[in-house]
Write a protein that holds these residues in place. Structure first.
Motif, short mmCIF file in Angstrom:
data_model
loop_
_atom_site.label_atom_id
_atom_site.label_comp_id
_atom_site.label_asym_id
_atom_site.label_seq_id
_atom_site.Cartn_x
_atom_site.Cartn_y
_atom_site.Cartn_z
N ILE A 19 0.75 -1.22 0.01
CA ILE A 19 -0.03 0.00 -0.09
C ILE A 19 1.06 1.27 -0.05
O ILE A 19 0.75 2.24 -0.77
CB ILE A 19 -1.03 -0.01 1.22
N GLU A 20 1.85 1.11 0.66
CA GLU A 20 2.70 2.41 0.76
C GLU A 20 3.47 2.44 -0.42
O GLU A 20 3.56 3.89 -0.77
CB GLU A 20 3.75 2.20 2.17
N ARG A 21 3.80 1.34 -1.01
CA ARG A 21 4.81 1.69 -2.27
C ARG A 21 3.74 2.29 -3.35
O ARG A 21 4.28 3.04 -4.06
CB ARG A 21 4.93 0.24 -2.67
N PHE A 22 2.50 1.79 -3.37
CA PHE A 22 1.74 2.39 -4.50
C PHE A 22 1.10 3.54 -4.04
O PHE A 22 0.96 4.42 -5.20
CB PHE A 22 0.53 1.27 -4.76
N SER A 23 0.96 4.02 -2.89
CA SER A 23 0.67 5.21 -2.55
C SER A 23 1.82 6.30 -3.07
O SER A 23 1.59 7.51 -3.57
CB SER A 23 0.56 5.39 -1.09
N ARG A 24 3.07 5.95 -2.77
CA ARG A 24 4.17 6.67 -3.18
C ARG A 24 4.22 6.92 -4.60
O ARG A 24 4.59 7.92 -5.33
CB ARG A 24 5.60 6.33 -2.76
N THR A 29 3.26 10.54 -9.49
CA THR A 29 2.75 10.36 -10.85
C THR A 29 1.66 11.82 -11.20
O THR A 29 0.66 12.24 -10.57
CB THR A 29 1.75 9.14 -10.94
N ALA A 30 2.35 12.75 -11.78
CA ALA A 30 1.59 13.85 -12.22
C ALA A 30 0.91 13.92 -13.48
O ALA A 30 -0.14 14.82 -13.80
CB ALA A 30 2.56 15.15 -12.54
N ASP A 31 1.01 12.76 -14.46
CA ASP A 31 0.20 12.89 -15.56
C ASP A 31 -1.08 12.24 -15.43
O ASP A 31 -1.31 11.10 -14.88
CB ASP A 31 0.82 11.81 -16.44
N PRO A 32 -2.25 13.17 -15.68
CA PRO A 32 -3.58 12.74 -15.30
C PRO A 32 -3.99 11.46 -16.17
O PRO A 32 -4.92 10.49 -15.59
CB PRO A 32 -4.29 13.79 -15.67
N ALA A 33 -3.23 11.15 -17.23
CA ALA A 33 -3.82 9.91 -18.04
C ALA A 33 -3.38 8.55 -17.11
O ALA A 33 -3.69 7.64 -17.32
CB ALA A 33 -3.22 9.86 -19.49
N GLN A 34 -2.06 8.78 -16.80
CA GLN A 34 -1.51 7.64 -16.18
C GLN A 34 -2.35 7.48 -14.71
O GLN A 34 -2.53 6.34 -14.35
CB GLN A 34 -0.09 7.92 -15.55
N LEU A 35 -2.69 8.59 -14.30
CA LEU A 35 -3.33 8.29 -12.80
C LEU A 35 -5.01 7.69 -13.28
O LEU A 35 -5.32 6.99 -12.31
CB LEU A 35 -3.78 9.83 -12.23
N ARG A 36 -5.47 8.12 -14.38
CA ARG A 36 -6.68 7.38 -14.73
C ARG A 36 -6.59 5.89 -14.83
O ARG A 36 -7.39 5.06 -14.53
CB ARG A 36 -7.23 8.05 -15.97
N HIS A 37 -5.64 5.66 -15.63
CA HIS A 37 -5.27 4.13 -16.09
C HIS A 37 -4.97 3.30 -14.55
O HIS A 37 -5.59 2.37 -14.45
CB HIS A 37 -3.98 4.11 -16.98
N LEU A 38 -4.37 3.88 -13.72
CA LEU A 38 -4.17 3.44 -12.60
C LEU A 38 -5.15 3.32 -11.55
O LEU A 38 -5.53 2.24 -11.25
CB LEU A 38 -2.99 3.94 -11.66
N ALA A 39 -6.10 4.14 -11.79
CA ALA A 39 -7.19 4.26 -11.02
C ALA A 39 -8.22 3.09 -11.46
O ALA A 39 -8.82 2.30 -10.76
CB ALA A 39 -8.22 5.41 -11.08
N LYS A 40 -8.27 2.91 -12.89
CA LYS A 40 -9.19 1.86 -13.58
C LYS A 40 -8.59 0.44 -13.18
O LYS A 40 -9.27 -0.64 -12.65
CB LYS A 40 -9.10 2.12 -15.04
N GLN A 41 -7.09 0.21 -12.84
CA GLN A 41 -6.68 -0.95 -12.54
C GLN A 41 -6.85 -1.20 -11.11
O GLN A 41 -7.18 -2.25 -10.77
CB GLN A 41 -5.14 -0.89 -12.92
N LEU A 42 -7.10 -0.30 -10.28
CA LEU A 42 -7.22 -0.49 -8.72
C LEU A 42 -8.65 -0.94 -8.64
O LEU A 42 -9.01 -1.58 -7.92
CB LEU A 42 -6.65 0.69 -8.16
N LEU A 43 -9.51 -0.07 -9.54
CA LEU A 43 -10.95 -0.36 -9.55
C LEU A 43 -11.15 -1.89 -9.73
O LEU A 43 -11.92 -2.67 -9.21
CB LEU A 43 -11.74 0.49 -10.42
N GLN A 44 -10.61 -2.19 -11.15
CA GLN A 44 -10.81 -3.77 -11.21
C GLN A 44 -10.23 -4.63 -10.25
O GLN A 44 -10.89 -5.60 -10.11
CB GLN A 44 -9.92 -3.96 -12.80
N ALA A 45 -9.16 -4.37 -9.66
CA ALA A 45 -8.47 -5.28 -8.82
C ALA A 45 -9.47 -5.52 -7.59
O ALA A 45 -9.66 -6.41 -6.72
CB ALA A 45 -7.27 -4.97 -8.13
N TRP A 46 -10.14 -4.37 -7.05
CA TRP A 46 -10.85 -4.26 -5.96
C TRP A 46 -12.03 -5.17 -6.16
O TRP A 46 -12.47 -5.79 -5.31
CB TRP A 46 -11.03 -2.73 -5.64
#
Length: 61
Positions: A19-24, A29-46
């Motif tokens: 959790i700490e590693r992914f939080s960091r 990550t400043a790129d909004p597209a990368q953050l959206r992609h990561l959020a979608k991956q986390l949503l799928q994993a959840w």
């Protein structure tokens, strides 16, 4: 460390470090597209984890 987000389930040390590693990584990550992609991956994993937990719970019943 205990997680209040998971209904009082205690997280392992390894999970806490992940959790700490992914939080960091998210913070770095400043790129909004990368953050959206990561959020979608986390949503799928959840949701995958929720489905697996539901399946296990039903198998034990």
């Amino acid at each position: 460390m205990h997680s209040d987000l998971s209904g009082g389930v205690e997280l392992s040390i390894g999970q806490q470090f992940e959790i700490e590693r992914f939080s960091r990584a998210i913070d770095a990550t400043a790129d909004p597209a990368q953050l959206r992609h990561l959020a979608k991956q986390l949503l799928q994993a959840w949701h995958t984890q929720k489905a697996a937990t539901h399946w296990v719970t039903n198998q034990q019943a």
